[in-house]
Write an enzyme that holds these catalytic residues in place. Sequence first.
Site, short mmCIF file in Angstrom:
data_model
loop_
_atom_site.label_atom_id
_atom_site.label_comp_id
_atom_site.label_asym_id
_atom_site.label_seq_id
_atom_site.Cartn_x
_atom_site.Cartn_y
_atom_site.Cartn_z
N CYS A 113 -3.15 -38.02 106.72
CA CYS A 113 -2.94 -37.61 105.32
C CYS A 113 -1.44 -37.46 105.00
O CYS A 113 -0.77 -38.49 104.87
CB CYS A 113 -3.73 -36.34 105.02
SG CYS A 113 -4.15 -36.21 103.25
N HIS A 222 -9.17 -37.76 106.76
CA HIS A 222 -9.13 -36.68 107.74
C HIS A 222 -10.14 -36.88 108.85
O HIS A 222 -11.24 -36.33 108.83
CB HIS A 222 -9.36 -35.33 107.04
CG HIS A 222 -8.20 -34.90 106.23
ND1 HIS A 222 -7.20 -34.10 106.73
CD2 HIS A 222 -7.85 -35.22 104.95
CE1 HIS A 222 -6.29 -33.92 105.79
NE2 HIS A 222 -6.66 -34.60 104.70
N GLU A 224 -9.90 -35.67 111.75
CA GLU A 224 -9.99 -34.45 112.57
C GLU A 224 -11.13 -33.55 112.13
O GLU A 224 -11.58 -32.67 112.89
CB GLU A 224 -8.66 -33.70 112.51
CG GLU A 224 -8.45 -32.76 111.34
CD GLU A 224 -8.18 -33.45 110.00
OE1 GLU A 224 -8.07 -34.69 109.99
OE2 GLU A 224 -8.08 -32.75 108.97
N1 LIG Z 1 0.06 -33.11 99.78
C1 LIG Z 1 -0.24 -34.51 100.02
C2 LIG Z 1 -1.04 -34.67 101.32
C3 LIG Z 1 -2.42 -34.09 101.18
C4 LIG Z 1 -3.01 -33.55 102.48
O1 LIG Z 1 -2.47 -33.68 103.56
N2 LIG Z 1 -4.16 -32.88 102.30
C5 LIG Z 1 -4.79 -32.11 103.35
C6 LIG Z 1 -4.38 -30.65 103.23
C7 LIG Z 1 -5.28 -29.68 104.00
C8 LIG Z 1 -5.56 -30.17 105.44
O2 LIG Z 1 -4.64 -30.22 106.27
O3 LIG Z 1 -6.72 -30.54 105.73
C9 LIG Z 1 -1.01 -35.12 98.86
O4 LIG Z 1 -1.45 -34.34 97.99
O5 LIG Z 1 -1.19 -36.36 98.84
#
Ligand SMILES: N[C@@H](CCC(=O)NCCCC(=O)O)C(=O)O
Length: 253
Positions: A113, A222, A224
Site C-alpha cells: 500500500c 493488503h 498481510e
Molecule cells: N495513505 C495512502 C496509503 C494508504 C494505506 O497504506 N492504507 C492502509 C492504512 C492502514 C493499514 O496499514 O492497514 C493512501 O491513502 O493511498
Amino acid sequence: MTQKPLIGIPACTRLIGEHPFHVCGDKYVRAVSDGAGGVPLLIPALGGTLDIDDLIGRLDGLLITGSPSNVEPQRYGGEPSEPGTLHDPARDATTLPMILAALDMGVPLLGICRGFQELNVALGGSLHQRVHEIPGYTNHREDKSAPLTVQYGPSHRVHLTPGGILAGLANGADSVAVNSLHAQGLDRLADGLTVEARAEDGLVEAVRVTAAPAFALAVQWHPEWRFWDDPLSAALLHSFGAAAAAHARRRLR
Ligand SMILES: N[C@@H](CCC(=O)NCCCC(=O)O)C(=O)O
C-alpha cells in the site's frame, strides 16, 4: 541450526496523547513472523540519523508497510496536499533511502500500500493524490464506518500480468480479488518498474523492480490481512520469506 532471516519493518511516527511514538501494525509483524518465517525488526523513523547502508547490510529483507499517512508531495513534484492531510516526513526520510539501499544491495523487498507508493516515488515516479477525483478511475478507498472485516475484505479484481511473478504465484490465474484501502495511486510509473497487476479501471496495483537481483515487489492492496485465508497472499509472503532466507544463508556463510 538455520537462522531465520532478519526482516526490517520501518515504523510510522504517531502522536499517542501528547507523546510521539514509532509504531507498526501488528498484522505486518505477524506477516513477517508467521507468513514469511522471518524475525521482524522494527526500525524507528530516524531518517538521516540512521546509517542506512550499515543497517540494510545487516538485514535479509525489508517490508515497507501501509499507513494512513501520505508521502509528502514535494517528494515527487506533486501539488501541495489538501489542508489537513496526514503526512509522516520522518517516515519518508527513512523509507525512501532504505528502499534504494535495499535494491542496491540486493536485499529482498516487499512493499504494501503506502510501501508500494514509496517504491515508485523512491525510483522517481509520482502519485495521484486523490484517485477518486480523477475521471475514469473508481473510488479505491475503504468505508471507514464498516467493520474491519469489510474494510479489508475483497473490494475489486486486479488483472495479473501474464508471465509475471504474481501470475506465477496465483497458479496462472489472470485475475484475483483484492482489498482496497487507499486514496492515492501511481501516476507516473518510475523507470525500472514492471507492472505486475492493474485494477479494472487501469490503475497500476502491483509492480516489480525489473532488474532487481533479488525479490523486489510491491502491491497496492493488503496481503498481510488474514493472509492464511488467501492463497495468493500466503504464497506472496512465503516467496518473500524464501528470498530473505536465501539472503540470510549468503550473508551468514
Ligand atoms: N495513505 C495512502 C496509503 C494508504 C494505506 O497504506 N492504507 C492502509 C492504512 C492502514 C493499514 O496499514 O492497514 C493512501 O491513502 O493511498
